[in-house]
Design an enzyme around this catalytic site. Structure first.
Site, mmCIF file in Angstrom:
data_model
loop_
_atom_site.group_PDB
_atom_site.id
_atom_site.type_symbol
_atom_site.label_atom_id
_atom_site.label_comp_id
_atom_site.label_asym_id
_atom_site.label_seq_id
_atom_site.Cartn_x
_atom_site.Cartn_y
_atom_site.Cartn_z
ATOM 1 N N CYS A 143 8.896 2.474 12.406
ATOM 2 C CA CYS A 143 10.341 2.721 12.352
ATOM 3 C C CYS A 143 11.120 1.409 12.408
ATOM 4 C CB CYS A 143 10.733 3.643 13.494
ATOM 5 S SG CYS A 143 12.486 3.941 13.605
ATOM 6 N N HIS B 274 41.401 19.858 13.550
ATOM 7 C CA HIS B 274 41.945 19.938 12.197
ATOM 8 C C HIS B 274 42.736 18.671 11.901
ATOM 9 C CE1 HIS B 274 43.585 21.699 8.575
ATOM 10 N NE2 HIS B 274 44.786 21.258 8.950
ATOM 11 N N GLY C 295 6.513 -2.850 17.592
ATOM 12 C CA GLY C 295 7.731 -2.072 17.360
ATOM 13 C C GLY C 295 7.472 -0.851 16.505
ATOM 14 N N GLY C 296 6.326 -0.818 15.845
ATOM 15 C CA GLY C 296 5.968 0.356 15.054
ATOM 16 C C GLY C 296 6.657 0.396 13.696
HETATM 17 C C1 LIG Z 1 10.688 3.511 4.310
HETATM 18 C C2 LIG Z 1 10.667 4.481 5.437
HETATM 19 C C3 LIG Z 1 11.853 5.011 5.904
HETATM 20 C C4 LIG Z 1 11.848 5.911 6.952
HETATM 21 N N1 LIG Z 1 13.033 6.444 7.378
HETATM 22 C C5 LIG Z 1 13.049 7.347 8.383
HETATM 23 C C6 LIG Z 1 14.275 7.881 8.842
HETATM 24 O O1 LIG Z 1 15.344 7.553 8.346
HETATM 25 N N2 LIG Z 1 14.237 8.768 9.864
HETATM 26 C C7 LIG Z 1 13.047 9.167 10.435
HETATM 27 O O2 LIG Z 1 13.068 9.996 11.345
HETATM 28 N N3 LIG Z 1 11.870 8.669 10.015
HETATM 29 C C8 LIG Z 1 11.842 7.768 9.005
HETATM 30 N N4 LIG Z 1 10.642 7.226 8.613
HETATM 31 C C9 LIG Z 1 9.403 7.672 9.272
HETATM 32 C C10 LIG Z 1 9.193 6.956 10.611
HETATM 33 O O3 LIG Z 1 9.271 5.566 10.416
HETATM 34 C C11 LIG Z 1 7.842 7.331 11.199
HETATM 35 O O4 LIG Z 1 7.748 8.736 11.274
HETATM 36 C C12 LIG Z 1 7.660 6.766 12.602
HETATM 37 O O5 LIG Z 1 7.981 5.418 12.664
HETATM 38 C C13 LIG Z 1 6.197 6.975 13.037
HETATM 39 O O6 LIG Z 1 6.024 6.407 14.279
HETATM 40 P P1 LIG Z 1 4.671 6.492 15.117
HETATM 41 O O7 LIG Z 1 5.133 6.295 16.510
HETATM 42 O O8 LIG Z 1 3.912 7.692 14.722
HETATM 43 O O9 LIG Z 1 3.801 5.260 14.621
HETATM 44 P P2 LIG Z 1 4.030 3.710 14.988
HETATM 45 O O10 LIG Z 1 3.572 3.393 16.345
HETATM 46 O O11 LIG Z 1 5.395 3.357 14.643
HETATM 47 O O12 LIG Z 1 3.038 3.028 13.974
HETATM 48 C C14 LIG Z 1 1.664 2.991 14.185
HETATM 49 C C15 LIG Z 1 1.196 1.580 14.346
HETATM 50 O O13 LIG Z 1 -0.187 1.588 14.678
HETATM 51 C C16 LIG Z 1 -0.860 0.622 13.896
HETATM 52 N N5 LIG Z 1 -2.261 1.042 13.755
HETATM 53 C C17 LIG Z 1 -2.731 2.129 13.108
HETATM 54 N N6 LIG Z 1 -4.045 2.226 13.216
HETATM 55 C C18 LIG Z 1 -4.434 1.163 13.952
HETATM 56 C C19 LIG Z 1 -5.678 0.702 14.409
HETATM 57 N N7 LIG Z 1 -6.811 1.370 14.172
HETATM 58 N N8 LIG Z 1 -5.721 -0.442 15.128
HETATM 59 C C20 LIG Z 1 -4.590 -1.133 15.419
HETATM 60 N N9 LIG Z 1 -3.370 -0.736 15.021
HETATM 61 C C21 LIG Z 1 -3.297 0.400 14.284
HETATM 62 C C22 LIG Z 1 -0.104 0.630 12.587
HETATM 63 O O14 LIG Z 1 -0.334 -0.537 11.865
HETATM 64 C C23 LIG Z 1 1.330 0.769 13.065
HETATM 65 O O15 LIG Z 1 1.925 -0.472 13.326
HETATM 66 C C24 LIG Z 1 10.619 6.289 7.561
HETATM 67 C C25 LIG Z 1 9.418 5.746 7.122
HETATM 68 C C26 LIG Z 1 9.431 4.841 6.064
HETATM 69 C C27 LIG Z 1 8.125 4.253 5.606
#
Ligand SMILES: Cc1cc2nc3c(=O)[nH]c(=O)nc-3n(C[C@H](O)[C@H](O)[C@H](O)COP(=O)(O)OP(=O)(O)OC[C@H]3O[C@@H](n4cnc5c(N)ncnc54)[C@H](O)[C@@H]3O)c2cc1C
Length: 481
Positions: free
Chosen positions: A46, A449, A43-44
């Site tokens: 987020c 309004h 689920g990542g």
């Molecule tokens: C507390 C908090 C609040 C937030 N609130 C907001 C918000 O309100 N609005 C907003 O827009 N953004 C918010 N964000 C930011 C947002 O969550 C991220 O920008 C977004 O989820 C990033 O997604 P992604 O698809 O890049 O990575 P994801 O796919 O979500 O995460 C990457 C995944 O890959 C895994 N991974 C990494 N390297 C490896 C590896 N070598 N081997 C196996 N697995 C690996 C990681 O463990 C992780 O699970 C928040 C972040 C935090 C921490």
């Protein structure tokens, strides 16, 4: 030992934003062979430890603060008690529905192999995952980011939380010190104080939430200070356990050099994010990173290795979910549909769900002045309280600021602080995605309004020079510190 080498049409690392591409590809061609790897819950960030759980927690915090204002409207109401464990369990229960759904999808999809392990490059286009070695000529890196832990003396010897581990709490800490003064600190500081903790936020920067307009940050600090101690320009130098089981933090005022001691039951480290590339080893695959380890991509989101693409937090540009979603679409168009679409960051919005709420898009005033010159700009400004709905709500000093190009009324940026800021800014964002980016439809379109949306329209009708804006804010008593 014989190493089995598995070949895939596509390898995907991360189960967040990149899953949009995986779903689209499966729909188009169910025979495509995909490997999806994530070392953490599916689920990542987020869903599992970022936007969604934090906003589920912030909603009850918002309710508490709202109920507390009831007496201003002649309503006598008291909050009896807050069941912190129930607040946390509700959050965990809600996210686990989606996490379990994701897991089911990943484990039951034909031609998709799901690995819950760390992926590490061993050669170009080749990764080691657990005991297996897998290969593909097309790889999507959506490796996200993780909390950065600052080098503070003694921190490694005390138990501290990050935005990941804080979600496991069941007992409300009596007091909590938050190291960091950015948006995660502002959101969790608001949450814990509303729940009943004594909260101290210790930010290194002179400005609280430094990414915002200075006057927005100053007002946010003033308002949040009604419930939280917000220290800016202070650097935490050491942390130690005390005999009473508490934690003592020593911070230094960066301007005066004076030391301050803060005592708290728990510590939340919220001082930025760092990349996960140390475990990925992109250098073994000819994939370049910058000096901090973020993956370098071109404007089509391709890395330095052809057919290896990076998106989301991994590229270190804008660490927001909606940016990651946009980038996933660009990668899909370019990698899968071979379209050659450039990534577009001209109007990247964000919101900070603290108390008060903040939302922003595009250029800040200083950036616009540097780019276009002061004399070519107009600033639109309106306070909530100067609209009927704002008056009814009894809010004070919150405002909408819009930065415009003076001759064309092209919207360059907008900044809102106050209730529903993240909703109100959307009509500005939408105009920034039209061919002319002109404010005119918003100025001319009827606004209901008396709704809060009138504050945005009125800000655009109340335009002035940059200098006049500063005089006006001085008159309102809303200039930055
Ligand atoms: C507390 C908090 C609040 C937030 N609130 C907001 C918000 O309100 N609005 C907003 O827009 N953004 C918010 N964000 C930011 C947002 O969550 C991220 O920008 C977004 O989820 C990033 O997604 P992604 O698809 O890049 O990575 P994801 O796919 O979500 O995460 C990457 C995944 O890959 C895994 N991974 C990494 N390297 C490896 C590896 N070598 N081997 C196996 N697995 C690996 C990681 O463990 C992780 O699970 C928040 C972040 C935090 C921490």
């Amino acid at each position: 030992m014989v190493t089995i080498l598995k070949d895939y049409d596509i390898i995907v690392i991360g189960t967040g934003s990149v899953m949009e591409i995986v779903t689209a590809m499966e729909q188009e061609n169910p025979n495509v062979k995909i490997a999806v790897i994530d070392k953490d819950e599916p689920g990542g960030i987020c869903l599992t430890r970022g936007c969604i759980p934090s906003k589920i927690l912030l909603y009850p915090a918002e309710l508490i603060r709202k109920i507390e204002t009831a007496r201003d409207f002649g309503i006598s109401v008291e909050i009896g008690s807050i069941d912190f464990r129930a607040v946390m369990e509700r959050m965990r229960a809600l996210i686990s529905v989606d996490i379990n759904g994701m897991r089911r999808g990943l484990t039951h999809t034909k031609n998709l192999d799901y690995y819950k392990d760390v992926a590490q490059f061993v050669a170009p286009y080749t990764l080691k995952v657990g005991k297996e070695t897998i290969k593909s000529e097309m790889i999507f890196l959506c490796t996200g980011s993780r909390p950065a832990i600052p080098p503070i003396e003694g921190l490694e010897n005390v138990k501290y939380h990050t935005s990941d581990s804080i979600l496991k709490l069941d007992t409300l800490p009596k007091s909590i010190a938050v190291i960091g003064g950015g948006y995660i600190a502002a959101e969790y500081g608001h949450f814990f104080s509303a729940m009943g903790s004594v909260v101290t936020i210790i930010g290194r920067n002179r400005q609280f939430i430094p990414e915002e307009e200075p006057e927005v940050s100053a007002l946010a600090k003033r308002e949040l200070q009604k419930h939280v101690t917000v220290m800016t320009n202070h650097e935490v130098r050491s942390v130690e356990k005390t005999a009473g089981g508490k934690k003592k933090l020593v911070a230094i005022n960066k301007q005066t050099g004076k030391e301050v001691e803060i005592s708290a039951d728990e510590i939340l480290v919220a001082s930025g994010r760092e990349p996960n590339t140390d475990m990925l080893r992109p250098e073994k695959a000819g994939i370049k990173t910058d000096e901090r380890g973020w993956i370098i991509t071109n404007e089509y989101l391709e890395t330095s290795q052809p057919y290896v693409w990076a998106l989301g937090d991994a590229d270190g540009r804008y660490l927001f979910k909606h940016v990651a979603n946009h980038e996933a679409l660009v990668v899909y168009y370019n990698a899968v549909q071979k379209k050659g679409i450039k990534v577009d960051y001209h109007a990247v919005p964000h919101a900070v769900f603290t108390d008060p709420e903040i939302a922003s898009v595009g250029l800040k005033e200083k950036e616009a002045v540097e780019k276009y010159g002061k004399s070519n700009l107009l600033i639109g400004i309106q306070r909530y309280e100067d609209t009927a709905k704002g008056l009814a709500m009894g809010v004070k000093d919150y405002f909408v600021k819009v930065v415009l190009e003076s001759t064309t009324l092209r919207i360059l940026g907008a900044h809102i602080i106050g209730p529903q800021a993240s909703v109100l800014i959307q009509e500005i964002i939408n105009l920034m995605y039209t061919p002319t980016q002109s404010a005119e439809p918003l100025i001319e379109g009827m606004h209901i309004h008396p709704s809060l949306s009138e504050v945005v329209q009125r800000a655009l009708n109340f335009r002035m020079s940059v200098d006049q804006y500063h005089h006006m804010m001085e008159h309102y008593g809303l200039l930055a510190e």
